[in-house]
Design a protein around this motif. Structure first.
Motif, short mmCIF file in Angstrom:
data_model
loop_
_atom_site.label_atom_id
_atom_site.label_comp_id
_atom_site.label_asym_id
_atom_site.label_seq_id
_atom_site.Cartn_x
_atom_site.Cartn_y
_atom_site.Cartn_z
N LYS A 30 31.75 51.97 14.59
CA LYS A 30 32.76 51.42 13.70
C LYS A 30 32.55 49.92 13.56
O LYS A 30 32.28 49.23 14.54
N LYS A 31 32.61 49.44 12.34
CA LYS A 31 32.46 48.01 11.98
C LYS A 31 31.00 47.54 11.96
O LYS A 31 30.74 46.39 11.63
N ASP A 32 30.02 48.40 12.35
CA ASP A 32 28.62 48.02 12.22
C ASP A 32 28.27 47.89 10.74
O ASP A 32 28.86 48.57 9.89
N GLU A 33 27.32 47.05 10.43
CA GLU A 33 26.83 46.93 9.06
C GLU A 33 25.64 47.84 8.89
O GLU A 33 24.85 48.05 9.82
N VAL A 34 25.50 48.42 7.68
CA VAL A 34 24.33 49.21 7.34
C VAL A 34 23.73 48.63 6.06
O VAL A 34 24.43 48.03 5.25
N SER A 35 22.44 48.79 5.91
CA SER A 35 21.74 48.39 4.70
C SER A 35 21.49 49.63 3.86
O SER A 35 21.11 50.67 4.41
N ILE A 36 21.71 49.52 2.56
CA ILE A 36 21.45 50.61 1.65
C ILE A 36 20.30 50.16 0.75
O ILE A 36 20.41 49.16 0.05
N ILE A 37 19.20 50.89 0.81
CA ILE A 37 17.97 50.49 0.14
C ILE A 37 17.57 51.58 -0.83
O ILE A 37 17.51 52.76 -0.47
N MET A 38 17.30 51.21 -2.08
CA MET A 38 16.84 52.18 -3.07
C MET A 38 15.37 51.92 -3.36
O MET A 38 14.98 50.79 -3.67
N ARG A 39 14.57 52.96 -3.22
CA ARG A 39 13.14 52.89 -3.53
C ARG A 39 12.81 54.09 -4.39
O ARG A 39 12.84 55.22 -3.91
N GLY A 40 12.55 53.87 -5.65
CA GLY A 40 12.31 54.98 -6.56
C GLY A 40 13.55 55.84 -6.66
O GLY A 40 14.64 55.35 -6.94
N GLU A 41 13.41 57.13 -6.38
CA GLU A 41 14.55 58.05 -6.44
C GLU A 41 15.15 58.32 -5.06
O GLU A 41 15.91 59.25 -4.87
N ILE A 43 17.32 56.92 -1.65
CA ILE A 43 18.25 55.95 -1.10
C ILE A 43 18.19 56.07 0.41
O ILE A 43 18.33 57.17 0.95
N ARG A 44 17.95 54.96 1.08
CA ARG A 44 17.89 54.93 2.54
C ARG A 44 19.08 54.15 3.07
O ARG A 44 19.42 53.10 2.54
N ILE A 45 19.68 54.67 4.12
CA ILE A 45 20.75 53.97 4.80
C ILE A 45 20.26 53.71 6.21
O ILE A 45 19.85 54.64 6.90
N ARG A 46 20.29 52.47 6.63
CA ARG A 46 19.83 52.14 7.97
C ARG A 46 20.74 51.11 8.59
O ARG A 46 21.36 50.32 7.90
#
Length: 80
Positions: A30-41, A43-46
């Motif tokens: 809870k409260k951690d940040e995640v990065s949302i990355i789009m590459r082509g089609e 979507i990665r969440i890390r």
């Protein structure tokens, strides 16, 4: 690498819930940040950490204008 898969429905505000087993595996709390990355089609969440803006690698990074790029991508750019 452990492979987990879930099918989720996007709500009316465009949100999805990351399943608890996946959050546990990635140590996302809870409260951690995640990065949302789009590459082509895709979507990665890390979990947020520094990563190469070209290939998403997290090792051997150099910071440039508040972004990061890895040594391999720098070498590939130099070849161009």
């Amino acid at each position: 690498m452990k492979i987990l898969e879930n099918v989720k429905t996007i709500d009316s505000l465009g949100r999805i819930v990351i399943p608890q087993d996946m959050r546990d595996e990635m140590q996302i709390r809870k409260k951690d940040e995640v990065s949302i990355i789009m590459r082509g089609e895709e979507i990665r969440i890390r979990k947020t950490e520094n990563f190469c803006i070209a290939c998403c690698e997290t090792e051997n990074l150099i910071k440039y204008q508040n972004k990061y790029i890895c040594h391999d991508c720098i070498a590939n750019i130099k070849k161009l």
